[in-house]
Design a protein around this motif. Structure first.
Motif, PDB file in Angstrom:
ATOM      1  N   ASP B 186     -37.909  14.836  12.245  1.00  0.00           N
ATOM      2  CA  ASP B 186     -38.271  14.667  10.833  1.00  0.00           C
ATOM      3  C   ASP B 186     -39.392  13.646  10.673  1.00  0.00           C
ATOM      4  O   ASP B 186     -40.327  13.840   9.905  1.00  0.00           O
ATOM      5  N   ALA B 187     -39.266  12.537  11.416  1.00  0.00           N
ATOM      6  CA  ALA B 187     -40.224  11.450  11.248  1.00  0.00           C
ATOM      7  C   ALA B 187     -41.643  11.881  11.627  1.00  0.00           C
ATOM      8  O   ALA B 187     -42.612  11.307  11.157  1.00  0.00           O
ATOM      9  N   PHE B 188     -41.738  12.891  12.488  1.00  0.00           N
ATOM     10  CA  PHE B 188     -43.070  13.369  12.856  1.00  0.00           C
ATOM     11  C   PHE B 188     -43.581  14.429  11.891  1.00  0.00           C
ATOM     12  O   PHE B 188     -44.679  14.949  12.059  1.00  0.00           O
ATOM     13  N   GLY B 189     -42.779  14.760  10.904  1.00  0.00           N
ATOM     14  CA  GLY B 189     -43.223  15.720   9.894  1.00  0.00           C
ATOM     15  C   GLY B 189     -43.022  17.169  10.302  1.00  0.00           C
ATOM     16  O   GLY B 189     -43.848  18.017   9.991  1.00  0.00           O
ATOM     17  N   SER B 190     -41.912  17.464  10.993  1.00  0.00           N
ATOM     18  CA  SER B 190     -41.632  18.857  11.354  1.00  0.00           C
ATOM     19  C   SER B 190     -41.196  19.625  10.115  1.00  0.00           C
ATOM     20  O   SER B 190     -40.494  19.090   9.264  1.00  0.00           O
ATOM     21  N   THR B 191     -41.580  20.882  10.042  1.00  0.00           N
ATOM     22  CA  THR B 191     -41.003  21.747   9.017  1.00  0.00           C
ATOM     23  C   THR B 191     -39.590  22.116   9.490  1.00  0.00           C
ATOM     24  O   THR B 191     -39.288  21.988  10.675  1.00  0.00           O
ATOM     25  N   PRO B 192     -38.731  22.597   8.571  1.00  0.00           N
ATOM     26  CA  PRO B 192     -37.385  22.977   9.006  1.00  0.00           C
ATOM     27  C   PRO B 192     -37.415  24.005  10.136  1.00  0.00           C
ATOM     28  O   PRO B 192     -36.615  23.925  11.077  1.00  0.00           O
ATOM     29  N   GLY B 193     -38.347  24.937  10.089  1.00  0.00           N
ATOM     30  CA  GLY B 193     -38.451  25.951  11.136  1.00  0.00           C
ATOM     31  C   GLY B 193     -38.847  25.336  12.474  1.00  0.00           C
ATOM     32  O   GLY B 193     -38.296  25.687  13.515  1.00  0.00           O
ATOM     33  N   GLN B 194     -39.802  24.417  12.438  1.00  0.00           N
ATOM     34  CA  GLN B 194     -40.219  23.759  13.684  1.00  0.00           C
ATOM     35  C   GLN B 194     -39.069  22.972  14.281  1.00  0.00           C
ATOM     36  O   GLN B 194     -38.851  22.965  15.490  1.00  0.00           O
ATOM     37  N   LYS B 195     -38.336  22.287  13.409  1.00  0.00           N
ATOM     38  CA  LYS B 195     -37.200  21.509  13.875  1.00  0.00           C
ATOM     39  C   LYS B 195     -36.184  22.425  14.557  1.00  0.00           C
ATOM     40  O   LYS B 195     -35.656  22.115  15.616  1.00  0.00           O
ATOM     41  N   LEU B 196     -35.951  23.583  13.948  1.00  0.00           N
ATOM     42  CA  LEU B 196     -34.961  24.525  14.476  1.00  0.00           C
ATOM     43  C   LEU B 196     -35.386  25.071  15.839  1.00  0.00           C
ATOM     44  O   LEU B 196     -34.630  25.040  16.801  1.00  0.00           O
ATOM     45  N   PHE B 197     -36.627  25.552  15.914  1.00  0.00           N
ATOM     46  CA  PHE B 197     -37.032  26.250  17.126  1.00  0.00           C
ATOM     47  C   PHE B 197     -37.486  25.326  18.243  1.00  0.00           C
ATOM     48  O   PHE B 197     -37.370  25.656  19.410  1.00  0.00           O
TER      49      PHE B 197
END
Lengths: 399, 275
Positions: B186-197
Motif C-alpha cells: 500500500d505504501a508504495f501506491g499499489s492498486t488493489p489489483g497489483q496488490k492481489l497479483f
C-alpha cells in the motif's frame, strides 16, 4: 521551507470515532474517553512542521502513538481529524487515485521488520515501486541497481531476502524506497530490529546517504540515543500527544516538563554535546599588531594569553603575557615568540573525544573549522559545567 | 402443547419446482457446457492409446515429482489397465477433472472476495458449512431434477461437495499474508489489483494449492455417489458391486480409484513444491 505541515492531526480508534473529538476539545483525558466511551485515542491533536531536507525524529515509548502517527502521514491509517499538508496540499482530501500518486512519487516508507516481499529477489524488491508505476523494465532495473549500489548491496541482486542478514535486508528496504526517489522517507523503527552494532552502522550510513541526497526523513524510534544521533529535530511523544519538539540539545538542556526530564536523565551528555556547544569567545589579536598592543589588550581584558590570527581570521598561534614581555625586551615581532603548536579540534567534536586532549595540555583547546578559521576555545570549567547539566552560556564565536 | 410441524419439506419442493419451471434455459446452458467439458476430456483421455498415455503420465510424474512417484504411476496405471478398468477410469477422471477445474475457477475468486470483505466471508462461511455437512445424497435429488440423469448432475454434486476447501484456503492464505507486507504494498501506491497479483496471491499460493489438492481429492471421492445418478465410470462398478455383493469386483474397482487418488494427490502436491 516546510515540506510537511501537520495540523491538529488526530486518530481515534473505535466505532464512530468522531464522538471523541469534541470531548478532546473539552479537555477530556485519553483514559477518561477510553473508560466512558470505549474509544482509544491513538494520536491526539498533534501539530508540527517538517522542513525540507531535515531528519525529523518522532520518539516515544511503545504505545505512545508514534507508529500510528507516521501512518497517518501517508494514510496507511485513516486519520479521524486534522490536516496533513504536503507542499500546501491536504493529503487527507486526496481521492484514492491522488493518494496512490502521492505514495508513488512523494512519500516512501521503510518498515521495522523490513516488509520485503519474500517471493521476489532483492532486485525485484527494489524495482517494486517503479514496476507498479509502469516504468519499463530497462529503466527500472537501472534505477533499482543504482539504489542497491547506494546502500552497498551490489552483487546481491539475485538473492532472496531470506538469504540476507537483518542489516542487509533493511538495506534492501532502504534501496526499495530510494529507487522510487520520493521527497519524503518515512522510517518506522527502521533499525530497531537490528543488533546494536549493526544498528549503529546503519545510523552512520543513513547520515552519510542523507548528506548526499538531502531527503526529508521522518524517523520513528523508541531509542533516545538513536534519536539524538541522527535527528536534526526530535518530537517526543507520550500518550498520543507531542510533549516537546526541539533540537537534540534543546531536548536535553531544556526539557519541557518532568516527563522529558526523566526520559533524558540517563543520557551521557558527553556523547551528545559538541565543542561548539561549550566553546567560549576567545580574546584575539591580529598578527601585524605588535607585542605592546598584545600586552595592553591582555591587561584590559584580564587574560594571560591571546589567540593570534591573520587577517582572514585563520588561527596562527597563541601568545602569552610572558612571551609578549620577552618580545618587547628583545625587540622581536609577535611572530617570533608565539606558540604555534596549539591543540585544535573541529566544532563538531563530541566532548567525550575531547577529554584526552584536555588532560595533556595546559592551554585551552581551540575550535577551528575546516578552513582553519578560529571559532572559539574550550576551557575545562565550561566542559564540566555542561556535563553537570547546567545551562550552557551563549556559545561564543569570533566575530 | 404441540405446534404444527413446519412444512419445510414442502417449501423446499415448491422452490425446486419453481426453479425447474422458471430457470430451465439457465440449467440447460449449464448442462450443455459441463456436458461438453466432460465429453471432450473423456474423448481426449480415451483417444490416446492406453500405453502412450501411461508413458506420458509417467513422464509428467517424473518431471513434477521424483522417480518414486513416476514408478508408482507406471505400475499403478498398468494395473488399472490390466484389471480392465482403463476406459471407465478415464471416464471418472474426466468427471473429476471437470469438477475440479470448475471448482477452482469458481472457488478461487470467491475465496479472494471473502478475504477482502468480512461481510462476504460471514455470508459464505455458513453456506460452505452447509454444503460440506449436508449429506451428498440429499442434493443429488434436486441436481437430478435440474439437470436430469447422467454425468452433469454428478459434476454439480461433486462441485458442491468439493469446492469449500478451495474457497476456505484461498481466503485463509490471503488473510495470512503478513500485515507489514500488505502495508508495504500500500505504501508504495499499489492498486488493489497489483496488490492481489504481485503480493497476496503469490504468497498465498501454497495455501491455495493445498485447498485445490483437497478439492480434487473430495471430488474423486464423489465418483461412486455420482454413479448412483447415472454417471458412467469406475464408480459405477463399485456401486454395482455393492448392490450385488460382489466383493472381488468391488475391490478391483476400488483399487483403481485409490491409485488415481494417490497419483492426483502426489502430483498436485508437488506442482507447487517444485517451485
Amino acid at each position: 521551507m516546510s515540506i510537511l505541515e501537520v495540523k491538529q492531526l488526530t486518530k481515534v480508534f473505535g466505532p464512530d470515532p468522531k464522538r471523541a473529538l469534541s470531548l478532546l476539545n473539552q479537555g477530556w483525558s485519553k483514559e477518561k474517553i477510553l473508560k466512558e466511551h470505549k474509544l482509544t485515542v491513538g494520536v491526539n491533536q498533534t501539530n508540527f512542521t517538517i522542513e525540507q531536507g531535515e531528519i525529523f525524529v518522532i520518539m516515544g515509548l511503545s504505545g505512545s502513538g508514534k507508529s500510528t502517527l507516521v501512518r497517518l502521514l501517508n494514510r496507511l491509517i485513516e486519520p479521524t481529524a486534522g490536516a496533513v499538508l504536503f507542499n500546501g496540499m491536504d493529503v487527507l482530501r486526496m481521492n484514492p487515485e491522488q493518494l496512490r500518486q502521492f505514495r508513488r512519487k512523494n512519500i516512501g516508507m521503510v518498515f521495522q521488520k523490513f516488509g520485503l516481499f519474500p517471493h521476489r529477489t532483492v532486485l525485484q524488491n527494489a524495482e517494486y515501486g517503479l514496476e507498479i508505476q509502469g516504468v519499463d523494465k530497462k529503466t527500472r532495473t537501472e534505477l533499482a541497481m543504482n539504489a542497491l549500489k547506494l546502500v552497498g548491496l551490489n552483487g546481491w541482486e539475485s538473492s532472496r531476502p531470506d538469504q540476507l542478514s537483518g542489516g542487509m535486508q533493511q538495506r534492501v528496504g532502504l534501496a526499495r524506497v530510494l529507487a522510487n526517489d520520493p521527497d519524503i522517507l518515512l522510517m518506522d523503527e527502521a533499525f530497531s530490529a537490528l543488533d546494536p552494532l549493526i544498528r549503529k552502522d546503519m545510523q552512520h550510513e543513513l547520515l552519510q546517504l542523507q548528506a548526499k541526497m538531502k531527503k526529508t526523513i521522518v524517523f520513528i524510534t523508541h531509542d533516545l540515543d538513536e534519536a539524538l544521533r541522527i535527528g536534526d529535530r526530535i518530537a517526543l511523544m507520550k500518550d498520543g500527544a507531542i510533549v516537546q519538539i526541539g533540537t537534540p540539545e534543546e531536548i536535553l538542556i531544556q526539557p519541557a516538563n518532568k516527563y522529558v526530564e526523566r526520559f533524558v536523565e540517563d543520557v551521557d551528555l558527553s556523547k551528545v554535546l559538541t565543542a561548539a556547544h561549550v566553546m567560549r569567545k576567545p580574546e584575539t589579536i591580529t598578527l601585524e599588531r605588535g607585542p605592546r598592543v598584545a600586552l595592553q589588550l591582555m591587561r584590559d581584558s584580564g587574560v594571560s594569553s591571546l589567540y593570534v590570527m591573520d587577517k582572514g581570521m585563520k588561527l596562527l598561534g597563541v601568545v602569552t603575557a610572558e612571551d609578549a614581555a620577552q618580545a618587547i625586551k628583545e625587540l622581536k615581532p609577535l611572530e617570533a615568540v608565539m606558540q604555534v603548536d596549539v591543540p585544535t579540534i573541529l566544532p563538531g567534536t563530541l566532548l567525550n573525544e575531547l577529554f584526552d586532549m584536555m588532560s595533556t595540555t595546559k592551554l585551552p583547546v581551540s575550535v577551528v573549522d575546516e578552513q582553519g578559521i578560529l571559532k572559539g576555545i574550550v576551557i575545562k570549567g565550561a566542559v564540566l559545567s555542561a556535563l553537570a547539566g547546567n545551562a550552557i552560556p551563549e556559545a561564543g564565536e569570533v566575530v | 402443547m404441540s405446534l404444527p410441524k413446519l412444512p419445510l419439506g414442502e417449501w423446499i419442493e415448491s422452490l425446486e419446482d419453481w426453479l425447474t419451471g422458471n430457470l430451465r434455459p439457465l440449467f440447460d446452458t449449464i448442462k450443455a457446457i459441463i456436458g461438453a467439458m466432460v465429453g471432450s476430456l473423456e474423448f481426449v483421455l480415451t483417444a490416446v492409446p492406453t500405453l502412450l498415455l501411461i508413458v506420458l503420465i509417467t513422464a509428467l510424474a517424473y518431471w513434477i515429482g521424483r522417480w518414486k512417484i513416476a514408478l508408482f504411476a507406471f505400475i499403478g496405471l498398468l494395473l488399472i489397465d490390466n484389471l480392465g478398468f482403463w476406459s471407465q477410469s478415464m471416464q471418472s477422471l474426466a468427471l473429476v477433472l471437470t469438477a475440479s477445474i470448475l471448482s477452482i475457477v469458481i472457488g478461487v475468486p470467491i475465496g479472494i472476495a471473502c478475504a477482502r470483505n468480512n461481510a462476504v466471508r460471514n455470508t459464505v462461511t455458513p453456506i460452505l458449512d452447509f454444503m460440506q455437512t449436508m449429506p451428498a445424497f440429499v442434493y443429488l435429488l434436486p441436481a437430478v431434477s435440474f439437470f436430469s440423469l447422467g454425468v452433469v448432475p454428478g459434476v454439480i454434486a461433486s462441485i458442491i461437495f468439493a469446492i469449500p476447501p478451495t474457497i476456505r484456503l484461498t481466503n485463509l492464505g490471503i488473510r495470512q499474508v503478513p500485515e507489514e507486507l500488505v502495508e508495504a504494498a500500500d505504501a508504495f501506491g499499489s492498486t488493489p489489483g497489483q496488490k492481489l497479483f504481485k503480493l497476496q496471491l503469490p504468497i498465498a499460493m501454497p495455501s491455495i494449492m493445498a485447498g485445490i489438492n483437497q478439492t480434487i481429492m473430495l471430488s474423486l471421492s464423489m465418483v461412486v455417489i455420482s454413479s448412483m445418478i447415472g454417471a458412467q465410470g469406475v464408480g459405477a462398478y463399485v456401486y454395482r458391486a455393492v448392490t450385488q455383493a460382489k466383493t472381488g469386483i468391488g475391490f478391483e474397482a476400488g483399487i483403481a480409484i485409490v491409485i488415481m487418488a494417490i497419483l492426483l494427490d502426489r502430483l498436485t502436491q508437488n506442482v507447487f513444491k517444485k517451485k
